[in-house]
Design a protein around this motif. Sequence first.
Motif, PDB file in Angstrom:
ATOM      1  N   ALA A 101       1.188   6.854  -6.547  1.00 38.23           N
ATOM      2  CA  ALA A 101       0.061   7.746  -6.824  1.00 38.23           C
ATOM      3  C   ALA A 101       0.472   9.194  -6.595  1.00 38.23           C
ATOM      4  O   ALA A 101       0.247  10.065  -7.445  1.00 38.23           O
ATOM      5  CB  ALA A 101      -1.127   7.376  -5.929  1.00 38.23           C
ATOM      6  N   ILE A 102       1.118   9.435  -5.412  1.00 40.22           N
ATOM      7  CA  ILE A 102       1.514  10.807  -5.110  1.00 40.22           C
ATOM      8  C   ILE A 102       2.521  11.307  -6.142  1.00 40.22           C
ATOM      9  O   ILE A 102       2.423  12.436  -6.642  1.00 40.22           O
ATOM     10  CB  ILE A 102       2.113  10.871  -3.688  1.00 40.22           C
ATOM     11  CG1 ILE A 102       1.008  10.609  -2.658  1.00 40.22           C
ATOM     12  CG2 ILE A 102       2.739  12.258  -3.436  1.00 40.22           C
ATOM     13  CD1 ILE A 102       1.505  10.500  -1.247  1.00 40.22           C
ATOM     14  N   GLY A 103       3.478  10.378  -6.504  1.00 42.06           N
ATOM     15  CA  GLY A 103       4.478  10.754  -7.477  1.00 42.06           C
ATOM     16  C   GLY A 103       3.857  11.153  -8.810  1.00 42.06           C
ATOM     17  O   GLY A 103       4.211  12.182  -9.400  1.00 42.06           O
ATOM     18  N   SER A 125       0.848  -1.201   0.000  1.00 36.77           N
ATOM     19  CA  SER A 125       0.000   0.000   0.000  1.00 36.77           C
ATOM     20  C   SER A 125       0.885   1.252   0.000  1.00 36.77           C
ATOM     21  O   SER A 125       0.533   2.273  -0.580  1.00 36.77           O
ATOM     22  CB  SER A 125      -0.965  -0.006   1.195  1.00 36.77           C
ATOM     23  OG  SER A 125      -0.245  -0.065   2.403  1.00 36.77           O
ATOM     24  N   TRP A 126       2.043   1.152   0.677  1.00 35.25           N
ATOM     25  CA  TRP A 126       2.977   2.296   0.662  1.00 35.25           C
ATOM     26  C   TRP A 126       3.446   2.570  -0.757  1.00 35.25           C
ATOM     27  O   TRP A 126       3.392   3.703  -1.226  1.00 35.25           O
ATOM     28  CB  TRP A 126       4.181   1.976   1.560  1.00 35.25           C
ATOM     29  CG  TRP A 126       5.244   3.025   1.513  1.00 35.25           C
ATOM     30  CD1 TRP A 126       6.421   2.961   0.829  1.00 35.25           C
ATOM     31  CD2 TRP A 126       5.199   4.316   2.121  1.00 35.25           C
ATOM     32  NE1 TRP A 126       7.134   4.097   0.975  1.00 35.25           N
ATOM     33  CE2 TRP A 126       6.402   4.977   1.772  1.00 35.25           C
ATOM     34  CE3 TRP A 126       4.276   4.987   2.907  1.00 35.25           C
ATOM     35  CZ2 TRP A 126       6.710   6.258   2.198  1.00 35.25           C
ATOM     36  CZ3 TRP A 126       4.589   6.264   3.335  1.00 35.25           C
ATOM     37  CH2 TRP A 126       5.774   6.886   2.992  1.00 35.25           C
ATOM     38  N   ASP A 127       3.864   1.513  -1.477  1.00 33.58           N
ATOM     39  CA  ASP A 127       4.321   1.680  -2.850  1.00 33.58           C
ATOM     40  C   ASP A 127       3.233   2.279  -3.718  1.00 33.58           C
ATOM     41  O   ASP A 127       3.480   3.189  -4.505  1.00 33.58           O
ATOM     42  CB  ASP A 127       4.745   0.320  -3.429  1.00 33.58           C
ATOM     43  CG  ASP A 127       6.044  -0.160  -2.759  1.00 33.58           C
ATOM     44  OD1 ASP A 127       6.715   0.695  -2.122  1.00 33.58           O
ATOM     45  OD2 ASP A 127       6.352  -1.361  -2.845  1.00 33.58           O
ATOM     46  N   GLU A 147       4.242  14.744 -10.621  1.00 33.32           N
ATOM     47  CA  GLU A 147       4.973  14.869 -11.887  1.00 33.32           C
ATOM     48  C   GLU A 147       4.077  15.199 -13.057  1.00 33.32           C
ATOM     49  O   GLU A 147       4.553  15.426 -14.151  1.00 33.32           O
ATOM     50  CB  GLU A 147       5.735  13.561 -12.186  1.00 33.32           C
ATOM     51  CG  GLU A 147       7.048  13.499 -11.399  1.00 33.32           C
ATOM     52  CD  GLU A 147       7.498  12.078 -11.150  1.00 33.32           C
ATOM     53  OE1 GLU A 147       7.149  11.215 -11.976  1.00 33.32           O
ATOM     54  OE2 GLU A 147       8.184  11.844 -10.133  1.00 33.32           O
ATOM     55  N   ALA A 148       2.791  15.186 -12.817  1.00 36.90           N
ATOM     56  CA  ALA A 148       1.867  15.425 -13.914  1.00 36.90           C
ATOM     57  C   ALA A 148       1.996  16.861 -14.441  1.00 36.90           C
ATOM     58  O   ALA A 148       2.313  17.763 -13.674  1.00 36.90           O
ATOM     59  CB  ALA A 148       0.448  15.152 -13.459  1.00 36.90           C
TER      60      ALA A 148
END
Lengths: 890, 116
Positions: B109-111, B102-104, B115-116
């Motif tokens: 997701a946050i990354g 879940s951390w990955d 970066e979007a």
Amino acid sequence: MMLGWLRFNRRKADLDAELETHLRMAIADRVARGESEPAARAAAARGLGNIAISKDVTRETWGWLFLERFGQDLRYALRQMRRSPGFATTVIGTLALGIGAAAAMFTVVDHVLLQPVSYRDPSRLVLIQESDGKSPQGSPAPWLDVEQWIRQSRSFQQIAFSSGLGGRNYLEGKTTFLEISGQSVSPDFFDTLGVQPRLGRSFIPETPGYAASRNAGLIVLSDAVWKEAFASDKNILGRVVHINNNPYTVAGVMPPGFRYPANAANLSPQVWVGMQLGDRDKGRDWNSDHYMVIARLRPGVRLATAAAEMATIQKRVAAQYTDPDQRSQASVATVKPYADTLVDADIRKALLALLAAAGVLWLIASVNVTNLLLARSTARQREIAMRGALGASRWRVVQQMMVEGLVLSGCAAVLGAGFAFASVRLLNRELTRHLPLPAPATPDAWILVALLGLTVVSALMSTAWPALIAVRAPIEPALKQGGLQTGAGRRHHRMRGALVSVEIAMSLTLLVACGLLLRTIWSLRHVPLGYRTDHILVANLDIPTFRFAGRNMTQALYEPLIERAQHLPGVQSAGLMSVVPLGGTFTIHLQMQMNGYAILSFMKAVSPDVHRVFGFKMAAGRYFDAEDTATSQPVVVVNEAFARLYSPDKHDPAAIIGQKLLNMRPKTPTRIVGILDDARQRSVAEESMPEVEVSIPQITPDSNFYNALEGIAMDLAVRTERPTSGMIPELRDILRQASPELAHANVITMDQIVEDSYGSQRLAAHLLEIFGFSALLLCVAGLYGLLAYVVTQRTREMGLRIALGAGRGNLLWLVMRQAGVMLLIGVAVGSGLAFASSRLLRGFLYGVQAHDGWTLALASVLLFLSGMLAAYLPARRASRVDPMEALRAE
Amino acid sequence: MIKRSTDGYRNRIELLQGTLDMLVLQTLQWGEQHGYAISQALRTRSGDVLQVETGSLYPALHRMERHKWIAAEWRMTEQNQRARFYRITSEGRRQLARDRSSWDAMVAAIGSILEA
């Protein structure tokens, strides 16, 4: 639980060791990196943070912390209690008093007024009676009327009826004769009540009528009779038993506790026999039998609906009466819930008033305790602030205060439960004297639990609330300024002042009620009774008629009994009377026609000597004497009330002397020879009612009323010059000689009979004395507590005032004025409350108005003075503050 | 979970709820450790960024012990000190795997948002 707790303790030690290891390793690391030992120790400790919190938080994850905290709080609370035992005693005592009184009264009222009978669905059982529409008392109805009700009414599921067996009834048991009371009952009687026999069956269902009933000669025994007379013999069914030598076949045995009529707890054990209607049921006159009618409402039918239906039916029924007097006596049919008819209206009112009083006392106690706890928590603001500064969380402080509240109220609950048991027992003894119902012997568990719960919750709230406020208050000012007032503090004071005023108001209400009843008792004691009551011993005799069947009881029982009683040593005079004044054991009502009057009067059989025992006075004419014998002219004596109402000359009651009244012997008219002064007959508060007295020596078995006058009850009264208690054994001896059953007669002094006749008033007065006094005490304590607290809080202000030149008198006045304001508000509100509530008492006041100004004034003054006295102590303390010390202390 | 921010610890990064558990479990992957060693390991491996307070660490350890993700026993250290050693259990390994995935997922997701 225990195991878990042990494990918890082991883990606690583990955790301590673990954190200790952590610290040591951190220090060692730092030392290894070259720091000095002390610096390393300090840095490591800082790195570890607040160890206590770490431990707490860790332990919390084990789930046992709450218990440990609870234990700490408990110990702390107990320590607090030891430190201020006065406070703890006051709180616990106050609450216990409130709980005890309220639980006892609630239990009694619940038992007596709310659920007095053990029948199925008792709220649907109603009593149908006939009345003239004026008197509150209804009377039983003849069969012809009951028959109409059964035929025409639609509101009832069943209508059952019954009549007492009359006279004295002795059942022949295995070894002894047992006096019983019996009812002859209609076939669906037990179905109507919804109770079935525990053994055997009830009566055979059939339509009541004149035809031979299959139930005639059947009997159903109560559990008590079955046990006492037949030693709980399971083979009793179908056996023939004898009552007054009449045979009955046992059909069933009722379950324990079943009783009908329900208000006969003081009477002999009961039986019920199958009813046979007969010739006496074919008419509607004084000679016909009259029946108690109990009916079960159809489900969903309201009482008012049934009453309305019965009113319509009774109009038609009354029209069928030929005698106008009797028609008026039966003009209305009343329908009352059966349970309501069991307790006298004045006892009911007394109980409700006492219930209200107990409730008020409970309220006062709660308010008082709330106030005390508020004061204390507020006084401890500094302590709370200190704990906050040391890192205690808000919740932790509140929790701790709540545990204190819990401990206090818990102790109070235990003590209060004890009080409740004691006072129910006390009430039980008083009540059984005045109540026809079995009184409860222990407080009702649910009521006790509910009251205890409420008390605990209120105590918790009153401790937690100030704690909540305190923890929300900023820590710093509280620590810095100590006792100085904050805005919240002033708001507290106003509220607490209001609470004290409320207490004063409620106490005044109780005191006024108590005062009114004390004046009532005083008035009752000073009513001239019309006879002497000192040095008189009375024996209530239940006449065992079966022993004298076929004999003249005048000669066989009464004359020898008087003879023997008069010759007891120390006896000045002895006499017989159907019932002594205020005795209330037995009443004969006489209804007849004379000179065109419909006479309604009490009737008594007396022996000629009885006037020497009681010292009755004659208004005119003469009393009975030795010349009045069975063969001489039959005579009667009436009282003034009788003469006033029924004299042929309205303006001269004495004109009644010489008039003919009754036919004591067939074809021999009886003449009135004397008029007695009026005297209190049934109750001290009641004016005299018409009364006719007949002389026992003139009564023979062929006299009219022979059975009623001689065959049911008789009181033997003796006047002695010795202490009455010493007489009792000798009196029992001569009673035993007269007939073995009489040896167990109830023997009582006349003074006690008078005392007992105050009945509900005395009970109410005694209890209200206790309630009123407790209330006074509580509210004085409340006032003192508040002022003492305020003075302590304002010590510095007082010192400052003195330093600025205020006189000591000014300071005294300052505090007293504050008390005076609270007292005045309380008294003003209380006067209103008392004015409104004393209406409830009106029914049983005597010789004093419900809105008696003097009582109110006296109670107010008493309350005000006690309040000022309570205020004086703290006020004096305030005025003696040493300015230097007060200012330095801060 | 790491809390009680007092002024001395401004530079510290607040760990997300549950993250400490994952880090402790991960640390125990490499072998049994006592509390002090765990805190030291977390600090050095994060390059001194993460300073776990004892007030957070020990509650976390005891909580995980209750969940049976880790087991503990008293033993002697190499310096001959008595210490409480924690060891990851198979249940703990499963928990760690769950936390990791879940951390990955969250990091990814946050990354992708950043970066979007």
